[in-house]
Design a protein around this motif. Structure first.
Motif, mmCIF file in Angstrom:
data_model
loop_
_atom_site.group_PDB
_atom_site.id
_atom_site.type_symbol
_atom_site.label_atom_id
_atom_site.label_comp_id
_atom_site.label_asym_id
_atom_site.label_seq_id
_atom_site.Cartn_x
_atom_site.Cartn_y
_atom_site.Cartn_z
ATOM 1 N N GLY A 175 -12.985 10.543 0.252
ATOM 2 C CA GLY A 175 -11.945 11.032 1.145
ATOM 3 C C GLY A 175 -12.540 11.256 2.523
ATOM 4 N N VAL A 176 -11.821 11.968 3.320
ATOM 5 C CA VAL A 176 -12.241 12.146 4.715
ATOM 6 C C VAL A 176 -12.157 13.622 5.073
ATOM 7 N N LEU A 182 0.844 -1.186 0.000
ATOM 8 C CA LEU A 182 0.000 0.000 0.000
ATOM 9 C C LEU A 182 0.880 1.236 0.000
ATOM 10 N N THR A 183 1.064 1.768 -1.138
ATOM 11 C CA THR A 183 1.842 2.997 -1.209
ATOM 12 C C THR A 183 0.894 4.167 -1.061
ATOM 13 N N PRO A 184 1.152 4.980 -0.098
ATOM 14 C CA PRO A 184 0.230 6.096 0.051
ATOM 15 C C PRO A 184 0.230 6.960 -1.196
ATOM 16 N N THR A 185 -0.945 7.175 -1.676
ATOM 17 C CA THR A 185 -1.058 8.009 -2.850
ATOM 18 C C THR A 185 -0.950 9.459 -2.415
ATOM 19 N N PRO A 186 -0.022 10.174 -2.963
ATOM 20 C CA PRO A 186 0.044 11.579 -2.576
ATOM 21 C C PRO A 186 -1.205 12.291 -3.047
ATOM 22 N N VAL A 187 -1.850 12.894 -2.149
ATOM 23 C CA VAL A 187 -3.105 13.542 -2.507
ATOM 24 C C VAL A 187 -3.038 14.992 -2.103
ATOM 25 N N SER A 192 -9.313 11.738 -2.356
ATOM 26 C CA SER A 192 -9.522 11.833 -3.796
ATOM 27 C C SER A 192 -9.237 10.521 -4.501
ATOM 28 N N ARG A 193 -9.640 9.463 -3.918
ATOM 29 C CA ARG A 193 -9.563 8.220 -4.677
ATOM 30 C C ARG A 193 -10.860 8.041 -5.434
ATOM 31 N N ARG A 194 -10.728 7.542 -6.648
ATOM 32 C CA ARG A 194 -11.925 7.343 -7.448
ATOM 33 C C ARG A 194 -12.660 6.090 -6.973
ATOM 34 N N ASN A 246 -7.884 3.069 -5.422
ATOM 35 C CA ASN A 246 -8.297 3.946 -6.494
ATOM 36 C C ASN A 246 -8.895 3.126 -7.635
ATOM 37 N N GLY A 247 -10.049 3.572 -8.098
ATOM 38 C CA GLY A 247 -10.655 2.920 -9.249
ATOM 39 C C GLY A 247 -11.551 1.748 -8.933
ATOM 40 N N VAL A 248 -11.730 1.481 -7.666
ATOM 41 C CA VAL A 248 -12.595 0.365 -7.280
ATOM 42 C C VAL A 248 -14.046 0.721 -7.571
ATOM 43 N N SER A 249 -14.813 -0.278 -7.928
ATOM 44 C CA SER A 249 -16.243 -0.044 -8.060
ATOM 45 C C SER A 249 -16.981 -1.002 -7.147
#
Lengths: 522, 146
Positions: free
Chosen positions: A483-484, A328-333, A502-504, A409-412
């Motif tokens: 997000g939170v 799990l690489t933290p996605t820079p947001v 901001s994950r989709r 990210n990108g999960v549905s």
């Protein structure tokens, strides 16, 4: 009407025009049903995790509420009878009422039985510990062992607990398992095992044994599951389902199933034995050294495992090859934390000396040098250094952020989804997290909408379908960002800060995967 | 459970008039009850229990109007026709309506209303005063006599 209304006037108006409203009986029943569900879900999680950080104060408050009407002292049984007697009147709810009573009884008795729960998100097992309490589940159980990182077990719509590195727990049919940063080994019956990679989510659908006949069915929602089926009697079944296909193994099979976060396809790779892959009514037998990618609407096509890309090594089934490192690489947001702009001190402009008019000697036929006009240097303007404005450093508040963990990210998804995040700060006394969705292009702080009540926990299971029913037009199938947000606990309308994200996430209506497993198990 | 049985009626009273129709009130009552179950573990007695419970209901109301913001103008137009006092009440901004309902329909004190709405008593006094004026104006516009 020209005189301003007095308090009494307004009170009279309300009394006169807003008569008492009777609670419709069917509504009372419907509410009871919802409450029952909520009680079972909330208090079950509370029981497991000790989520009530101050159980005594909670119980005190509950006692206060019960004692609003003074009553003579009764025995505990009487009190419980009275407390739950109301439910008996609901036809058809007797069984559910008893369940709730048991759950509540457990909750009431828990502080005296269990040690203080401590952190609300802990419960992580120590090395080798079998940590999770067995709920009222029955039947066969698979054994889960976690290697590195943590994994989470979901049961009956609630987070049952975390398993830490080296920890183990039992997984019952209907249970879900989410590996976050860790890898997990699921042992079913002798000779049947699944190595679950990091960032994966599975649900144990079926696990039964009748004599020599075993039936094992696992749903891989996303992630990677490598399976070894060394022992399987002819009448037994071992299958891995995914959102788009299902693989059934024969004895001796070793195969890997991979589902991307989008869940729109599945890759199968076989390294030993044979498996049958089914999708959309079609089926294909896949032998060792072959792979296929199942995509709905496209025919099943087997091909050799690409040595260059995946190779034997990549698909070998061995626990030691499971990546143990944190995946799990933290996605820079981008965060919306306001940082006061710092004004960079600027140098006064330096004026370059102006070029002076220098005459160029002209070549003449006469070799004797001709006197040339030697220009006198012109004085150039040299600016006097002036004191420049140096901004006083201001206290920049530490930006507070959260790292989103799942969904990726990108999960549905369209049913129950686990949302989890990890903050890099401590919540203040009157602060809470609010899990939010917003549309791309919107401002999450002001336009995001909450998926659940603000919480001090760092994970939530949200039933998106139920939420959709409640929210109406606010939550429609489509793409969102999640997000939170940090809000005031005492006034959730007060939004303090967007904490990042901001994950989709694509909200879809319920996925029809053709399996009829016993619920989502979460 | 006794708590929930005891409070569903008062909460429904409030929701019925705080929301535009009974259907919404019924939905909100269920939501509020669920919220109570979920929130009880966090209840620390800082505010009186009624304030705590009504605040959860008030949140549902606020939530409803937030998500229905886009439809609000249409709703306001719809309620400006005949419908009496309740319709007039729904012409008010929801913060005024909530404050007025809590204070004058449920008979709560200013302090309790403040706790429920998460405002200071002074702000609440102001809300009530402005709400009263707006109510008076709205009644005048609708031709309703006090």
């Amino acid at each position: 009407m020209s005189d301003q209304f007095s308090e009494q006037d307004i009170q009279n108006l309300f009394q006169q025009h807003l008569p008492p409203v009777d609670l419709p009986p069917d509504l009372a029943n419907a509410v009871r049903m919802r409450v029952m569900d909520e009680v079972a879900m909330t208090f079950k999680a509370e029981e497991v995790f000790g989520q009530a950080k101050q159980p005594s104060s909670v119980l005190d408050s509950r006692r206060r509420t019960v004692q609003r009407t003074p009553a003579p002292r009764r025995s505990f049984v009487d009190a419980m009878n009275e407390r739950f007697g109301w439910w008996r009147f609901a036809t058809g709810l007797a069984l559910a009422g008893a369940t709730a009573a048991v759950v509540l009884l457990l909750v009431l008795a828990l502080p005296g039985i269990l040690p203080d729960g401590g952190s609300e998100t802990t419960g992580t097992a120590g090395p080798g510990a079998a940590v999770l309490p067995v709920e009222s589940v029955s039947g066969e159980a698979a054994q889960v062992t976690v290697e590195g990182g943590t994994a989470t077990i979901l049961r009956a719509g609630a987070v049952l607990g975390d398993i830490g590195p080296g920890g183990s727990a039992e997984l019952y049919p209907g249970d879900g398992l989410v590996t976050l940063s860790g890898n997990a080994i699921i042992d079913y019956f002798d000779g049947q095992r699944t190595y679950l990679g990091a960032d994966s989510r599975v649900e144990l659908l079926v696990l039964t044994q009748n004599g020599e006949t075993t039936n094992t069915s696992l749903m891989l929602h996303f992630g990677e599951a490598r399976n070894e089926v060394n022992a399987l009697s002819p009448s037994s079944r071992f299958e891995i389902k995914t959102p788009v296909a299902v693989a059934r193994a024969s004895a001796g099979a070793a195969f890997t199933v991979s589902v991307p976060p989008s869940k729109d396809q599945t890759q199968f790779q076989v390294t030993a034995g044979v498996i049958d892959v089914e999708m959309d009514g079609g089926a294909l037998t896949l032998a060792a050294g072959r792979q296929l990618t199942a995509v709905p609407g496209q025919p099943l096509m087997a091909q050799a495992i690409d040595q260059g890309e995946s190779g034997d090594q990549a698909v070998a089934i061995a626990p030691t090859e499971t990546p143990v490192t944190e995946v799990l690489t933290p996605t820079p947001v981008p965060t919306y934390t306001s940082v006061p702009p710092t004004e960079a001190p600027t140098e006064p402009p330096t004026v370059e000396p102006a070029a002076t008019n220098t005459a160029v000697p002209t070549a003449t036929d006469t070799p004797a040098p001709t006197a040339t006009n030697t220009p006198t240097p012109t004085a150039t303007h040299t600016p006097t250094p002036r004191p420049t404005f140096t901004p006083t450093p201001t206290d920049t508040p530490e930006p507070r952020t959260v790292r989103l963990i799942v969904p990726h990210n990108g999960v549905s998804g369209g049913e129950e989804e686990l949302f989890q995040w990890e903050p890099d700060f401590q919540l203040g006394d009157d602060e809470a997290y609010e899990l939010i969705f917003w549309k791309p292009g919107q401002d999450p702080l002001t336009q995001g909408f909450g998926l659940a009540l603000p919480t001090t926990q760092t994970r939530l299971i949200v039933d998106l379908q139920a939420l959709d029913n409640r929210l109406g037009g606010l939550l429609d199938p489509g793409e969102y960002l999640w997000g939170v947000r940090l809000v005031r606990k005492s006034n959730p309308d007060e939004r303090i800060e967007f904490l990042g994200g901001s994950r989709r996430f694509t909200y879809t209506t319920a996925i029809t995967d053709g399996n009829s497993g016993p619920g989502s198990g979460e | 459970m006794q708590l929930l049985q005891e409070w569903q009626e008062p909460l429904y009273q409030y929701l019925c008039y705080a929301l535009p129709d009974d259907e919404q009130a019924q939905q909100a009552l269920g939501d509020t009850m669920e919220a109570i179950i979920r929130s009880l573990p966090q209840y620390d007695g800082d505010v009186p229990l009624p304030s705590f419970l009504y605040s959860l209901a008030a949140q549902r109301v606020a939530f409803y109007y937030r998500k229905r913001k886009t439809n609000q103008h249409r709703r306001r137009r719809n309620v400006s026709g005949p419908g009496g006092f309740r319709a007039v009440l729904h012409m008010l901004p929801q913060r005024y309506r909530q404050a007025l309902l809590l204070r004058y329909h449920l008979g709560l004190s200013v302090t309790e209303v403040a706790q429920i709405l998460g405002k200071s008593p002074q702000e609440t006094e102001m809300l009530l005063a402005q709400g009263g004026r707006q109510l008076q104006d709205a009644m005048g516009s609708a031709g309703l006599q006090s």
